[in-house]
Design an enzyme around this catalytic site. Structure first.
Site, mmCIF file in Angstrom:
data_model
loop_
_atom_site.group_PDB
_atom_site.id
_atom_site.type_symbol
_atom_site.label_atom_id
_atom_site.label_comp_id
_atom_site.label_asym_id
_atom_site.label_seq_id
_atom_site.Cartn_x
_atom_site.Cartn_y
_atom_site.Cartn_z
ATOM 1 N N ASP A 1 -8.544 -1.683 3.918
ATOM 2 C CA ASP A 1 -8.668 -0.539 4.819
ATOM 3 C C ASP A 1 -8.342 0.781 4.128
ATOM 4 O OD1 ASP A 1 -5.997 -1.613 4.688
ATOM 5 O OD2 ASP A 1 -5.443 -0.233 6.286
ATOM 6 N N THR B 1 -0.613 1.106 6.513
ATOM 7 C CA THR B 1 -0.229 0.025 5.601
ATOM 8 C C THR B 1 0.077 -1.231 6.401
ATOM 9 O OG1 THR B 1 1.431 -0.740 4.025
ATOM 10 C CG2 THR B 1 2.153 0.898 5.607
ATOM 11 N N GLY B 2 -0.416 -2.367 5.919
ATOM 12 C CA GLY B 2 -0.159 -3.620 6.631
ATOM 13 C C GLY B 2 -1.293 -4.598 6.425
ATOM 14 N N THR B 3 -1.538 -5.407 7.415
ATOM 15 C CA THR B 3 -2.589 -6.412 7.343
ATOM 16 C C THR B 3 -3.934 -5.706 7.478
ATOM 17 O OG1 THR B 3 -2.235 -6.766 9.699
ATOM 18 C CG2 THR B 3 -1.169 -8.294 8.219
ATOM 19 N N GLY B 4 -4.513 -5.376 6.318
ATOM 20 C CA GLY B 4 -5.638 -4.456 6.257
ATOM 21 C C GLY B 4 -6.828 -4.828 7.117
ATOM 22 N N THR C 1 0.824 -1.199 0.000
ATOM 23 C CA THR C 1 0.000 0.000 0.000
ATOM 24 C C THR C 1 0.866 1.261 0.000
ATOM 25 O OG1 THR C 1 -1.693 -1.174 1.226
ATOM 26 C CG2 THR C 1 -1.725 1.212 1.382
ATOM 27 N N ARG D 1 -12.721 -8.381 -2.211
ATOM 28 C CA ARG D 1 -12.187 -8.007 -0.887
ATOM 29 C C ARG D 1 -11.829 -6.523 -0.875
ATOM 30 N NH1 ARG D 1 -6.755 -6.074 0.927
ATOM 31 N NH2 ARG D 1 -6.465 -6.845 3.040
#
Lengths: 316, 316
Positions: free
Chosen positions: A213, A233-236, A182, A210
């Site tokens: 975030d 940013t990361g595991t949405g 992201t 899907r």
């Protein structure tokens, strides 16, 4: 101090393997180029909103990052893109989700915000809106790069029978950095206004439909002149459940924390208990910049007016 | 006290013209029927999550409310539905957005949550997922009612050249109550667990692809055993920008407010400054129920274990 601008950006966070300076060079150049795009807006007295959008457009157009051209693929080898933007001075926001033919999703998000009737437009409706507004439409193949397709095939081969894997499994199986690509930007302009923008291709091998975030106000993007502007940013999925971007605002608003404390505490207390990994970039109303992450690295760059632009990948 | 269950629901808030008791009777009956569905779960020791889903299914199946059967129409005379659910004990959440053939969107949201790979699935991807999971699929015409179609035509006639109107304009032009017919439920079970569920058809004459706050964790739905469970109804875009559901949690968490104070302050300070109208239902970890709204009415019902079920439309 109060009249100085500040800008920060990220190009994704995750399990990034340390490489040579030569490996990092193209990323650093792309990050600093994107920073310069926003800096140019702010230096001529432009607004934070315009600056973060200019920065994110630069990152979307760069194939190194998972947004726009160079986005990751769904399990069906398509690109579905999400983006969101928020203006801290009005709390206006706009987002698009699951779009496949809009060249720069962040520009469509901005147009949704300016239109004002909706905050989030999804899928076909968002694409039709973008066409009506004259935004640049491209063939779906515009977003595809051989590198991302190879990532998809590697993840799918490792996943075997599982057609769609979850985010952690994808991270564990995918040996190419960056894990979570992201992109996003936050800025404070000379007028004291804040803005945030986030854009993504999501997760390699993600389930079609899907939504991430990045298009969710309060999860992956938030801005409020009273406190801060945030891009995540990361595991949405964990950022959505933790409402991380709004949580940073709430800690500043209700606990009177500064931007560094609020950002770090939110990662530790709102994200980590959910198993979430990644990072945030945040700029406070005072122009201070915080960029905490709990992954091994986060592509990032930042600048406060009068100082030298900085770029980094790993923890200092 | 700590072992007693509590449940509350809403059937939408807005500019509701006072009518006769006979006018209100079918609404009150439907609200109390839906309450009884959740109550039955809680009385046999079932969980808050199961209770709120049972309640919302009842409201989705009732043509009086703007969710499931009886949903309002988009500007193209289609029904596009959003729903979200959250489990306060795990902070797991699931949502679907812009779906057109899933009979009970809240059941699809629950299935997304249980699946765990995503939090929000949109449009075609959500529908395919629902089919794969064996959820009941219906013809799009299942959702349509003559009453809602007449509402659409009235709004479109009043809007004239404007193909799509904003939420305030729709409210001003549409003389039929209820204005905002989202449905939702919150519950605390005897084990002290909280859950929230929200489902909607959105806004009459909405832009195709417009996603509402109902499927956004932290905007129209939120639950956390540490504080409260919340479901919102009203001008959805303003609830998204205000992150109203999470804001109520944050006030309880960081300001140590009780559920009544947090809910009322959030309406006054997070929603109203944005021009937002509507209401929230919230249950605290202590089982107290708050149902503030700033519209003329909100269809609602509630019950605390051992007390008589109540239903109301206007302010007390």
């Amino acid at each position: 101090m109060a009249s100085l601008f500040a800008i920060g950006l990220h190009g994704g966070a995750g399990t990034i393997a340390p490489g040579t300076a030569a490996d990092e060079a193209p990323y650093r150049k792309a990050l600093l180029d994107a920073l310069a795009a926003g800096q140019a807006v702010l230096e001529r007295g432009g607004g934070a909103l315009e600056a973060v959008v200019a920065t994110v457009v630069s990152l979307e157009d760069c194939p190194l990052f998972n947004a726009g051209h160079g986005a990751v693929f769904t399990s069906e080898a398509r690109n579905e893109l999400d983006a969101g933007v928020m203006d801290g001075s009005t709390l206006a926001a706009g987002a698009v989700a699951g779009v496949r033919v809009i060249r720069n999703p962040i520009l469509a998000a901005l147009e949704v915000m300016r239109d004002g009737r909706s905050v989030i437009l999804g899928c076909d409706g968002a694409e039709r809106f973008a066409r009506e507004r004259g935004l640049q439409i491209v063939e779906p193949s515009y977003f595809a790069t051989p590198h991302r397709l190879a990532q998809l095939r590697a993840v799918q081969a490792a996943a075997g029978e599982r057609a769609v894997v979850d985010h952690d499994a994808a991270a564990a199986m995918d040996d190419d950095a960056p894990r979570f690509g992201t992109v996003g930007a936050v800025a404070r302009d000379r007028h004291g206004h804040l803005a945030a923008a986030t854009s993504t291709g999501g997760l390699t091998n993600k389930m079609p439909g899907r939504l991430s975030d990045s298009s969710i106000v309060g999860a992956g993007v938030y801005a409020n002149d009273a406190t801060c502007a945030v891009s995540c940013t990361g595991t949405g999925e964990r950022f959505i459940r933790g409402c991380v971007a709004y949580d940073i605002h709430a800690r500043m608003q209700y606990l009177k924390q500064d931007v560094e404390t609020a950002s770090g505490d939110s990662i530790a207390q709102a994200l980590e208990p959910l198993g979430g990994r990644g990072g945030v970039i945040a700029v406070g109303r005072d122009g201070r910049i915080a960029m905490p992450f709990n992954s091994t690295g986060m592509y990032r760059a930042w600048l406060r007016e009068g100082e030298t632009p900085q770029a980094a990948v790993f923890a200092a």
